[in-house]
Design a protein around this motif. Structure first.
Motif, PDB file in Angstrom:
ATOM      1  N   ASP A 153     -42.614  43.584  35.654  1.00 19.85           N
ATOM      2  CA  ASP A 153     -41.756  44.765  35.789  1.00 19.85           C
ATOM      3  C   ASP A 153     -41.042  45.129  34.486  1.00 19.85           C
ATOM      4  O   ASP A 153     -40.246  46.068  34.463  1.00 19.85           O
ATOM      5  N   TRP A 154     -41.297  44.410  33.409  1.00 19.82           N
ATOM      6  CA  TRP A 154     -40.596  44.668  32.149  1.00 19.82           C
ATOM      7  C   TRP A 154     -40.763  46.112  31.692  1.00 19.82           C
ATOM      8  O   TRP A 154     -39.801  46.759  31.259  1.00 19.82           O
ATOM      9  N   HIS A 155     -41.954  46.649  31.799  1.00 16.19           N
ATOM     10  CA  HIS A 155     -42.208  48.016  31.332  1.00 16.19           C
ATOM     11  C   HIS A 155     -41.356  49.054  32.057  1.00 16.19           C
ATOM     12  O   HIS A 155     -41.119  50.132  31.542  1.00 16.19           O
ATOM     13  N   MET A 156     -40.873  48.703  33.231  1.00 20.18           N
ATOM     14  CA  MET A 156     -40.067  49.639  34.007  1.00 20.18           C
ATOM     15  C   MET A 156     -38.629  49.729  33.505  1.00 20.18           C
ATOM     16  O   MET A 156     -37.950  50.712  33.779  1.00 20.18           O
ATOM     17  N   ILE A 157     -38.168  48.705  32.802  1.00 17.20           N
ATOM     18  CA  ILE A 157     -36.772  48.668  32.378  1.00 17.20           C
ATOM     19  C   ILE A 157     -36.601  48.614  30.866  1.00 17.20           C
ATOM     20  O   ILE A 157     -35.489  48.741  30.362  1.00 17.20           O
ATOM     21  N   ALA A 158     -37.665  48.422  30.131  1.00 21.95           N
ATOM     22  CA  ALA A 158     -37.583  48.183  28.690  1.00 21.95           C
ATOM     23  C   ALA A 158     -36.850  49.284  27.937  1.00 21.95           C
ATOM     24  O   ALA A 158     -36.271  49.035  26.878  1.00 21.95           O
ATOM     25  N   HIS A 159     -36.850  50.502  28.434  1.00 25.40           N
ATOM     26  CA  HIS A 159     -36.201  51.608  27.740  1.00 25.40           C
ATOM     27  C   HIS A 159     -34.682  51.601  27.868  1.00 25.40           C
ATOM     28  O   HIS A 159     -33.995  52.293  27.129  1.00 25.40           O
ATOM     29  N   ALA A 160     -34.121  50.814  28.803  1.00 24.45           N
ATOM     30  CA  ALA A 160     -32.666  50.764  28.975  1.00 24.45           C
ATOM     31  C   ALA A 160     -32.031  50.182  27.722  1.00 24.45           C
ATOM     32  O   ALA A 160     -32.563  49.263  27.099  1.00 24.45           O
ATOM     33  N   SER A 161     -30.883  50.704  27.334  1.00 26.21           N
ATOM     34  CA  SER A 161     -30.253  50.242  26.094  1.00 26.21           C
ATOM     35  C   SER A 161     -29.514  48.917  26.261  1.00 26.21           C
ATOM     36  O   SER A 161     -29.331  48.198  25.280  1.00 26.21           O
ATOM     37  N   ILE A 163     -29.683  45.407  28.655  1.00 25.91           N
ATOM     38  CA  ILE A 163     -30.368  44.654  29.702  1.00 25.91           C
ATOM     39  C   ILE A 163     -29.812  43.233  29.711  1.00 25.91           C
ATOM     40  O   ILE A 163     -29.771  42.572  28.670  1.00 25.91           O
ATOM     41  N   TYR A 164     -29.381  42.796  30.893  1.00 29.44           N
ATOM     42  CA  TYR A 164     -28.894  41.431  31.088  1.00 29.44           C
ATOM     43  C   TYR A 164     -29.674  40.803  32.238  1.00 29.44           C
ATOM     44  O   TYR A 164     -29.806  41.410  33.305  1.00 29.44           O
ATOM     45  N   LEU A 165     -30.166  39.599  32.011  1.00 28.96           N
ATOM     46  CA  LEU A 165     -30.845  38.828  33.046  1.00 28.96           C
ATOM     47  C   LEU A 165     -30.101  37.509  33.198  1.00 28.96           C
ATOM     48  O   LEU A 165     -30.042  36.728  32.243  1.00 28.96           O
ATOM     49  N   ASP A 166     -29.519  37.271  34.372  1.00 31.69           N
ATOM     50  CA  ASP A 166     -28.695  36.078  34.622  1.00 31.69           C
ATOM     51  C   ASP A 166     -27.659  35.870  33.522  1.00 31.69           C
ATOM     52  O   ASP A 166     -27.548  34.800  32.925  1.00 31.69           O
ATOM     53  N   ASP A 167     -26.915  36.903  33.239  1.00 30.87           N
ATOM     54  CA  ASP A 167     -25.816  36.894  32.269  1.00 30.87           C
ATOM     55  C   ASP A 167     -26.257  36.669  30.827  1.00 30.87           C
ATOM     56  O   ASP A 167     -25.436  36.503  29.937  1.00 30.87           O
ATOM     57  N   LYS A 168     -27.537  36.664  30.582  1.00 31.59           N
ATOM     58  CA  LYS A 168     -28.040  36.530  29.217  1.00 31.59           C
ATOM     59  C   LYS A 168     -28.423  37.919  28.710  1.00 31.59           C
ATOM     60  O   LYS A 168     -29.213  38.637  29.334  1.00 31.59           O
ATOM     61  N   ARG A 169     -27.846  38.287  27.589  1.00 34.08           N
ATOM     62  CA  ARG A 169     -28.137  39.595  27.021  1.00 34.08           C
ATOM     63  C   ARG A 169     -29.555  39.587  26.456  1.00 34.08           C
ATOM     64  O   ARG A 169     -29.896  38.801  25.581  1.00 34.08           O
ATOM     65  N   ILE A 170     -30.378  40.460  26.975  1.00 31.57           N
ATOM     66  CA  ILE A 170     -31.761  40.591  26.520  1.00 31.57           C
ATOM     67  C   ILE A 170     -31.848  41.720  25.496  1.00 31.57           C
ATOM     68  O   ILE A 170     -32.558  41.648  24.518  1.00 31.57           O
ATOM     69  N   LYS A 171     -31.067  42.763  25.756  1.00 34.66           N
ATOM     70  CA  LYS A 171     -31.085  43.926  24.885  1.00 34.66           C
ATOM     71  C   LYS A 171     -29.697  44.540  24.915  1.00 34.66           C
ATOM     72  O   LYS A 171     -29.103  44.683  25.981  1.00 34.66           O
ATOM     73  N   LYS A 172     -29.181  44.902  23.763  1.00 39.37           N
ATOM     74  CA  LYS A 172     -27.847  45.483  23.680  1.00 39.37           C
ATOM     75  C   LYS A 172     -27.922  46.814  22.956  1.00 39.37           C
ATOM     76  O   LYS A 172     -28.669  46.958  21.984  1.00 39.37           O
ATOM     77  N   ALA A 173     -27.120  47.749  23.436  1.00 38.18           N
ATOM     78  CA  ALA A 173     -27.081  49.058  22.784  1.00 38.18           C
ATOM     79  C   ALA A 173     -26.468  48.920  21.405  1.00 38.18           C
ATOM     80  O   ALA A 173     -25.518  48.176  21.200  1.00 38.18           O
ATOM     81  N   TYR A 174     -26.998  49.663  20.477  1.00 33.58           N
ATOM     82  CA  TYR A 174     -26.465  49.677  19.126  1.00 33.58           C
ATOM     83  C   TYR A 174     -25.939  51.077  18.846  1.00 33.58           C
ATOM     84  O   TYR A 174     -26.696  52.013  18.720  1.00 33.58           O
ATOM     85  N   ASN A 175     -24.628  51.164  18.826  1.00 32.98           N
ATOM     86  CA  ASN A 175     -23.989  52.481  18.581  1.00 32.98           C
ATOM     87  C   ASN A 175     -23.153  52.419  17.338  1.00 32.98           C
ATOM     88  O   ASN A 175     -22.478  51.529  17.045  1.00 32.98           O
TER      89      ASN A 175
END
Length: 175
Positions: A153-161, A163-175
């Motif tokens: 299911d990764w391809h369904m969410i990969a575009h989100a800025s 993403i946290y899975l079990d409190d582990k940051r997988i992807k963080k927005a860079y602003n």
């Protein structure tokens, strides 16, 4: 009950004996935020027959501690253009997200926590262009399927800025 027509926020919490909200919800035409928490007997699917009566302006919706919830109610579809936040926690019998979830065109935040029977995202193509924050915790199979690059299911969410899975940051927005 018609005096509640301007109500914008409704929290229903610790109502152990509450079975249904009909016909109450049809009067809440201005409702923007709705939270159901710890209502052990509440049957939200039972309300499906009258979904034309549900509010269409919901911006935030939360289901917390609802053991009767086995599926996300179809009446949420009435808010496909307005719903921005969907929070689902401690719904031990929730087994699937609906295919129409892709129609939530304004959804910005989706958080799913402690729903151990939930094993995958929507069976349809989940591509929510406005999704910014996606958080999953304590949903073992769903977390496995959302692993970066290798999860089904990764391809369904990969575009989100964010993403946290079990409190582990997988992807963080860079602003």
């Amino acid at each position: 009950m018609q005096v509640c027509t301007s109500l914008r926020v409704l929290f229903i919490d610790n109502c152990g004996g509450l079975n249904s909200l009909l016909p109450t919800l049809k009067f809440l035409t201005a409702l923007e935020a709705l939270l159901f928490e710890n209502c052990e007997k509440l049957d939200l699917i039972e309300m499906e027959d009258n979904q034309d009566d549900f509010p269409t302006s919901l911006r935030a919706l939360a289901f917390v501690g609802l053991p009767q919830l086995v599926a996300i109610p179809d009446w949420i579809k009435r808010s496909t253009k307005s719903l921005q936040i969907l929070y689902i926690e401690s719904c031990p019998n929730l087994t699937a997200l609906p295919e129409w979830l892709v129609n939530l065109e304004s959804l910005r935040r989706l958080k799913i926590k402690n729903c151990p029977k939930l094993s995958s995202l929507s069976k349809g193509k989940l591509c929510l262009p406005t999704l910014r924050s996606f958080i999953i915790a304590e949903c073992p199979e769903l977390i496995r399927r959302c692993q970066p690059e290798i999860g089904e299911d990764w391809h369904m969410i990969a575009h989100a800025s964010k993403i946290y899975l079990d409190d582990k940051r997988i992807k963080k927005a860079y602003n």
